[in-house]
Design a protein around this motif. Structure first.
Motif, mmCIF file in Angstrom:
data_model
loop_
_atom_site.group_PDB
_atom_site.id
_atom_site.type_symbol
_atom_site.label_atom_id
_atom_site.label_comp_id
_atom_site.label_asym_id
_atom_site.label_seq_id
_atom_site.Cartn_x
_atom_site.Cartn_y
_atom_site.Cartn_z
ATOM 1 N N PRO A 70 38.613 34.134 45.473
ATOM 2 C CA PRO A 70 38.558 35.425 46.334
ATOM 3 C C PRO A 70 39.181 35.356 47.597
ATOM 4 O O PRO A 70 39.728 36.313 47.933
ATOM 5 C CB PRO A 70 36.930 35.484 46.559
ATOM 6 N N ASN A 73 44.614 36.009 48.404
ATOM 7 C CA ASN A 73 44.821 37.431 48.348
ATOM 8 C C ASN A 73 46.369 37.573 48.116
ATOM 9 O O ASN A 73 46.927 38.708 47.970
ATOM 10 C CB ASN A 73 44.531 38.031 49.472
ATOM 11 N N TYR A 91 46.089 42.318 40.485
ATOM 12 C CA TYR A 91 44.997 42.661 41.405
ATOM 13 C C TYR A 91 43.715 42.887 40.754
ATOM 14 O O TYR A 91 42.573 42.957 40.937
ATOM 15 C CB TYR A 91 45.458 43.447 42.588
ATOM 16 N N ASP A 92 43.939 44.220 39.857
ATOM 17 C CA ASP A 92 42.940 44.590 38.846
ATOM 18 C C ASP A 92 42.297 43.572 38.052
ATOM 19 O O ASP A 92 41.152 43.525 37.977
ATOM 20 C CB ASP A 92 43.530 45.836 37.973
ATOM 21 N N LYS A 94 42.175 40.406 38.575
ATOM 22 C CA LYS A 94 41.408 39.536 39.790
ATOM 23 C C LYS A 94 39.916 40.201 40.030
ATOM 24 O O LYS A 94 39.059 39.561 40.123
ATOM 25 C CB LYS A 94 42.259 39.633 40.985
ATOM 26 N N GLN A 95 39.852 41.537 40.148
ATOM 27 C CA GLN A 95 38.392 42.056 40.400
ATOM 28 C C GLN A 95 37.727 42.064 39.195
ATOM 29 O O GLN A 95 36.541 41.853 39.363
ATOM 30 C CB GLN A 95 38.979 43.745 40.700
ATOM 31 N N LEU A 96 38.245 42.033 37.904
ATOM 32 C CA LEU A 96 37.295 41.897 36.765
ATOM 33 C C LEU A 96 36.956 40.479 36.953
ATOM 34 O O LEU A 96 35.731 40.279 36.201
ATOM 35 C CB LEU A 96 38.207 42.291 35.555
ATOM 36 N N LEU A 98 36.354 38.511 39.403
ATOM 37 C CA LEU A 98 35.303 38.080 40.278
ATOM 38 C C LEU A 98 34.155 38.761 39.923
ATOM 39 O O LEU A 98 32.980 38.179 40.240
ATOM 40 C CB LEU A 98 35.830 38.775 41.644
ATOM 41 N N PHE A 99 34.300 39.938 39.240
ATOM 42 C CA PHE A 99 32.929 40.682 38.830
ATOM 43 C C PHE A 99 32.261 39.755 37.861
ATOM 44 O O PHE A 99 30.910 39.731 37.784
ATOM 45 C CB PHE A 99 33.356 41.964 38.146
ATOM 46 N N ASN A 100 33.118 39.278 36.835
ATOM 47 C CA ASN A 100 32.399 38.262 35.891
ATOM 48 C C ASN A 100 31.480 37.106 36.459
ATOM 49 O O ASN A 100 30.662 36.936 36.088
ATOM 50 C CB ASN A 100 33.492 37.762 34.791
#
Length: 211
Positions: A70, A73, A91-92, A94-96, A98-100
């Motif tokens: 996280p 960046n 970046y998209d 990465k969000q997936l 981190l959500f996982n």
């Protein structure tokens, strides 16, 4: 009242358990770097890129660090320039990722509590029926993927991404030349096999409790 409470615990517990196993399988797949090393050799990515295996692995390591941490960046790969769209896609992703990890983090303790709850009440046999059905899902998805990976791959991106940034141009984003579709197919295969193994383990635990 007790029965209602037990049913509530069971529903939440099974949901948490399935989410833990799925997010855990995803996490194991993400971190299984030998798969990329195999892909370098299998698909001759050294010849494709003109870079050594060591340099390819270093760039892949830096990419994973960006996607997994996280606090990281900024994505800069020493041997691969990137367009704004290419950066946007990572970046998209990465969000997936981190959500996982968030799902894994928030469900792990409830899952462990639920398994302890079943064990304490000598009801681990309750795992049998859900995982008898659940064990079919990875097999079905794996079959559908293998008979039409291109369609599967496009559908996956359409479901999880809101733009077309994933359609990399190899001229502006040469990183895509060393992340071929075959590599991602292997990643999906590994994920489904790991998930199948975890589901099977739960099924075995339940059946052992029955005996």
């Amino acid at each position: 009242m007790i029965g209602t409470k037990s049913k509530g615990i069971e529903k939440i517990g099974f949901l948490s358990l399935f989410l833990t196993l799925i997010s855990g399988a995803i996490s194991l797949t993400i971190h299984f770097t030998p798969l990329y090393r195999f892909s370098i050799q299998r698909y001759d990515l050294v010849a494709v890129s003109g870079l050594s295996q060591a340099k390819l692995l270093e760039n892949y390591r830096l990419l994973l660090q960006f996607l997994n941490y996280p606090w990281n960046n900024e994505l800069k790969l020493p041997d691969f320039p990137m367009s704004a769209a290419g950066l946007g896609h990572f970046y998209d992703v990465k969000q997936l990722f981190l959500f996982n990890y968030f799902i894994l983090f928030v469900t792990l303790v409830p899952t462990l509590y639920f398994l302890y709850y079943l064990w304490k009440k000598q009801q681990l046999w309750r795992l049998v029926r859900p995982f008898q059905w659940g064990i079919l899902a990875p097999v079905i998805f794996l079959f559908l993927m293998l008979i039409g990976f291109d369609t599967f791959f496009v559908t996956f991106h359409q479901l999880f991404f809101r733009n077309d940034d994933w359609l990399f141009n190899p001229i502006t984003d040469p990183i895509i030349t060393v992340l071929p579709a075959q590599f991602f197919m292997l990643c999906f295969v590994l994920f489904f096999l790991v998930l199948e193994g975890l589901f099977y383990a739960m099924l075995r635990i339940g059946k052992k409790s029955v005996k």
